[in-house]
Design an enzyme around this catalytic site. Structure first.
Site, PDB file in Angstrom:
ATOM      1  NE  ARG A  84      -1.574  -2.245   2.851  1.00 20.22           N
ATOM      2  CZ  ARG A  84      -1.775  -3.532   2.537  1.00 20.22           C
ATOM      3  NH1 ARG A  84      -2.898  -3.909   2.011  1.00 20.22           N
ATOM      4  NH2 ARG A  84      -0.842  -4.438   2.794  1.00 20.22           N
ATOM      5  CB  THR A  85       3.425   2.552   2.290  1.00 22.63           C
ATOM      6  OG1 THR A  85       2.684   1.998   3.368  1.00 22.63           O
ATOM      7  CG2 THR A  85       3.941   3.914   2.673  1.00 22.63           C
ATOM      8  CE  LYS A 113      29.373  -1.349  -7.766  1.00 28.78           C
ATOM      9  NZ  LYS A 113      29.753  -0.598  -8.965  1.00 28.78           N
ATOM     10  NE  ARG A 134       7.100   0.633   4.596  1.00 26.15           N
ATOM     11  CZ  ARG A 134       5.883   0.109   4.721  1.00 26.15           C
ATOM     12  NH1 ARG A 134       5.697  -1.182   4.518  1.00 26.15           N
ATOM     13  NH2 ARG A 134       4.856   0.854   5.056  1.00 26.15           N
ATOM     14  CG  HIS A 167       3.827   3.621   8.644  1.00 26.98           C
ATOM     15  ND1 HIS A 167       3.921   4.506   7.583  1.00 26.98           N
ATOM     16  CD2 HIS A 167       3.332   2.463   8.129  1.00 26.98           C
ATOM     17  CE1 HIS A 167       3.497   3.883   6.486  1.00 26.98           C
ATOM     18  NE2 HIS A 167       3.140   2.655   6.787  1.00 26.98           N
TER      19      HIS A 167
END
Ligand code: ASP
Ligand code: CP
Length: 350
Positions: A84-85, A113, A134, A167
């Site tokens: 969703r986000t 790397k 996120r 959040h």
């Protein structure tokens, strides 16, 4: 702006002190934690989201919105799973005419790397006008916002979920959902809200609880297994802010008392040694029979994804708001991005 301050000193400051550091010329810039928002901001974002929903109903309005941030670019750096986000931020950017790039899997980036995550995100800031991220680590988005401020790179950072911690944009969409649901019932002030499930590790509950201090006379019930009760830090914050709360473990007893029930799934991705398996989480499921004892104007919320906390048959009940939350998330994120880029006045005047 607190230029020259060390990260370790900054990190330990209270949210209310950090707030100013996330602004630019007095306007919202980085979106990192719920403590940075006040009532005025929340009221404005709800009003703006509603205005945007209305404008987007017609073709002319759609074209107007798409013209607002044409030429801007955003990076969606989502290195923790999301449906969703991620998609609602992508849609929100598209609605405003912003082009998106994404990194969802670091196995194809130069992190393989040995490049640090800080250098990776700093690199994005050379190419884009907005970074949405996120990350599994609490505080990472805040660290990046701090870093970009220190090096004088004016690219806003939006926290789209930071480990067990916060959040904030989910909390904004939850506020918008509560706002719409109680528009004709006295608003959010004075409402009683039960948070149910894994409150210790659920970041959505934490971010929403922080925001609710902006509303008068709210009462929060924390309904959770003993080992997953709300963290002491958040309870301390609520005491300081004089927000009334009570800890409970019997869901059935609480349901008749509340205006909203906010269900959550167990956050077992944060287990250290399979400890979730030892908890009887079925006591924190919303059973079909609870519909009879839930007050008629109360609502059922869930940030999603769900497992068995809410049976699918309940989706048909008019009090089930979790699919509305999903949609509201897109509108609130459009409103938020518009505010960051100071397009809110243009939208309100449309
Ligand atoms: N989607 C929400 C989050 O990312 C809730 C969850 O995953 O349970 O925090
Ligand atoms: N509510 C929420 O954050 O959903 P996702 O984890 O799917 O983005």
């Amino acid at each position: 702006m607190m230029r020259g301050i060390e990260w370790e000193t900054f990190r330990k400051l209270r949210g209310s002190k950090k707030k100013e550091y996330f602004l630019r010329n007095g306007n919202i810039f980085h979106v990192i934690m719920s403590q940075q928002f006040d009532r005025k901001f929340l009221d404005e974002i709800c009003e703006l989201a509603t205005k945007i929903r209305g404008i987007s109903k017609g073709n002319k309005g759609v074209r107007f919105l798409q013209s607002l941030l044409q030429g801007k670019r955003a990076m969606l750096y989502f290195v923790q799973p999301s449906t969703r986000t991620f998609l609602s931020f992508m849609a929100a950017c598209q609605i405003l005419g912003i082009q998106c790039s994404e990194v969802r899997d670091t196995s194809t980036s130069s992190e393989v790397k040995g490049e640090s995550q800080e250098d990776t995100v700093r690199t994005f800031s050379s190419y884009v006008d907005l970074i949405i991220m996120r990350h599994p680590q609490a505080g990472f988005a805040e660290r990046i916002a701090f870093l970009l401020n220190q090096i004088g790179r004016p690219v806003p950072v939006i926290n789209a979920g930071s480990g067990r911690d916060q959040h904030p944009t989910q909390a904004l969409l939850d506020i918008y959902t509560l706002h719409r649901s109680f528009e004709n019932y006295g608003g959010i002030d004075g409402k009683k809200i039960a948070f149910v499930g894994d409150l210790l590790r659920g970041r959505t509950v934490r971010s929403l609880a922080y925001l609710l201090r902006n509303y008068k006379g709210v009462k929060l019930y924390f309904v959770a297994p003993k080992d997953l009760q709300m963290g002491e830090d958040l309870k301390e914050y609520l005491r300081e802010q004089s927000v009334d709360f009570e800890e409970k473990d019997d869901l059935e007893e609480v349901i008749p008392l509340v205006d909203a029930v906010y269900m959550t799934r167990i956050q077992d991705e944060y287990d250290e040694a399979g400890e979730s398996k030892r908890i009887d989480y079925s006591k924190y499921h919303f059973k079909r029979e609870y519909l009879k004892i839930l007050p008629p104007n109360a609502i059922i919320m869930h940030p999603l994804p769900r497992r068995e906390e809410i049976p699918v048959e309940i989706d048909e009940d008019k009090r089930a708001m979790y699919w509305r939350q999903v949609r509201n998330g897109m509108w609130v994120r459009v409103a938020l991005i518009a505010k960051i880029f100071r397009k809110d006045r243009d939208i309100m005047e449309y």
